[in-house]
Design a protein around this motif. Structure first.
Motif, short mmCIF file in Angstrom:
data_model
loop_
_atom_site.label_atom_id
_atom_site.label_comp_id
_atom_site.label_asym_id
_atom_site.label_seq_id
_atom_site.Cartn_x
_atom_site.Cartn_y
_atom_site.Cartn_z
N GLY A 113 2.51 15.06 55.69
CA GLY A 113 1.34 15.47 56.42
C GLY A 113 1.66 16.56 57.42
O GLY A 113 2.80 16.71 57.87
N ALA B 195 -5.20 15.35 56.29
CA ALA B 195 -4.02 16.18 56.02
C ALA B 195 -2.86 15.88 56.96
O ALA B 195 -1.77 16.40 56.79
CB ALA B 195 -4.38 17.66 56.10
N SER C 146 -1.14 18.76 51.19
CA SER C 146 -1.65 18.70 52.57
C SER C 146 -2.25 20.04 52.99
O SER C 146 -3.29 20.09 53.66
CB SER C 146 -0.52 18.30 53.53
N ASP D 88 4.19 11.32 53.07
CA ASP D 88 3.09 12.07 52.48
C ASP D 88 3.10 13.54 52.88
O ASP D 88 2.19 14.29 52.53
CB ASP D 88 1.75 11.45 52.87
#
Length: 404
Positions: free
Chosen positions: A139, A64, A45, A137
């Protein structure tokens, strides 16, 4: 051997207890934070966001953010817009380590960041900043926090005003912020010729950063809460290292700066510009009275006000207690003491005493000599034919005359 046998007995006993107890054995649950923290995903990210800044592409930045988090995506788009307006170059982000405990699926990490403002910074700032991550993820949901530096341009939306030699970075957006930023730009531009009258080789550039609140100022400078309370402005490297060669910017404390009258506000900006011109943040071994007194000498040189106003606080102090026994040190310049104003005035008067003895060029020469490694004693002897004690006596006599 006895120790080994005891160890074996303990192991055998534990195994027997596990096998014979009625309840099934359940292994301890891992730390929930360990499941949330994903360093490899966080590093991806960060790389994505750095690429977005480098390419001025807000949509790459949105990727991101955590999937489905519109607020975080909008923030990252805004930060790319900040970077574009500021012409950020040499931007990089490198994951270091987790910092603090996870809160739900959100966690923070220390990140090594570098950046510079093209056209204004010759070198890059490098600081450890806190970045918050969330989701599977990892982020990015925010930049800046309790630990490390929180750069103004990475904390949220900013308003940028510039000329070729002055850059203003003010936290926030809107008409009011735009008007204030234009005023800061005017102050910065007016400071350049003020400094050049004493230091003609310096023509800028000058960068003014304006955090949204006093707390934000502390975070931008990696300071303890309240360290800059009561201070209208401070000159520092944007990475808070004060290392030689680091960029040098002026940070304004809006809460204090906006209380100043126009002339006072201009004197403050000119004073800080003098610090930038002399790279005062990299001269920490210099006597504090010389650093601050010289900056005031520059900023007040052409101000047409009587000494009864420009030295009012130290005059009152001398009338009450007599002249100080020594030139002011670092402790006297601490704003929390309530007497910092008198310390600045007395340091300024010491520089005026020097200039009156041998001229302004000699004062500049003394400052340069001490800044580049000469002792104050040697610089005084070479440039003024004085010992430190003789300077103090002349300064005390000047204070006494003013207080009479």
């Amino acid at each position: 051997m006895a120790g080994l046998s005891l160890s074996l007995l303990v192991v055998v006993g534990l195994a027997t207890w596990v096998l014979l107890r009625e309840e099934p054995y359940v292994a301890p649950r891992p730390d929930p934070g360990a499941e949330v923290v994903r360093p490899a995903a966080a590093a991806r990210s960060l790389q994505l966001f750095a690429r977005a800044v480098e390419s001025s592409d807000p949509e790459i930045a949105a990727d991101a953010a955590p999937e489905g988090d519109q607020r975080a995506a909008d923030l990252l788009r805004t930060l790319v817009g900040n970077a574009d307006a500021l012409r950020v170059r040499d931007f990089s982000l490198r994951y270091l380590d987790e910092s603090g405990a996870a809160d739900g699926d959100t966690w923070s990490a220390a990140v090594d960041a570098t950046w510079r403002f093209a056209g204004y910074d010759e070198t890059s700032a490098r600081a450890e900043v806190e970045v918050r991550f969330a989701g599977p993820d990892a982020g990015i949901v925010g930049v800046g926090g309790v630990e490390g530096v929180s750069p103004v341009w990475l904390a949220g939306p900013v308003t940028v005003r510039r000329t070729s030699d002055v850059l203003v970075v003010a936290a926030g957006r809107g008409a009011a912020v735009g008007t204030a930023a234009a005023g800061y730009l005017d102050r910065g531009r007016a400071a350049l010729p003020v400094v050049a009258r004493v230091l003609p080789a310096w023509r800028g550039p000058l960068v003014l950063e304006v955090p949204a609140t006093p707390d934000a100022l502390d975070r931008a400078l990696d300071a303890e809460p309240g360290d800059y309370a009561g201070v209208a402005a401070v000159t520092s490297s944007p990475d808070a290292t004060q290392a030689p060669g680091a960029p040098v910017h002026v940070f304004l404390n809006q809460a204090e700066f906006e209380r100043l009258r126009p002339l006072g506000a201009q004197v403050v900006v000119s004073h800080e510009a003098a610090h930038v011109a002399t790279d005062a943040t990299g001269s920490q071994a210099m006597p504090q009275w010389l650093v601050e007194g010289f900056a005031d000498y520059v900023s007040l040189r052409d101000v047409r006000l009587p000494l009864s106003r420009t030295a009012a606080q130290v005059i009152a102090q001398v009338r009450e207690d007599g002249p100080p026994a020594a030139l002011p040190g670092a402790a006297e310049f601490d704003a929390s003491t309530g007497h910092a104003g008198a310390a600045y005035e007395s340091a300024w008067l010491a520089c005026r005493v020097l200039a009156q003895r041998r001229g302004e060029a000699a004062l500049v020469g003394l400052y340069d000599a001490v800044r580049t490694g000469s002792t104050l004693a040697d610089a005084l002897a070479d440039g003024f034919g004085w010992t430190e004690q003789e300077l103090v006596r002349a300064w005390q006599a000047r204070l006494t005359d003013l207080a009479a």
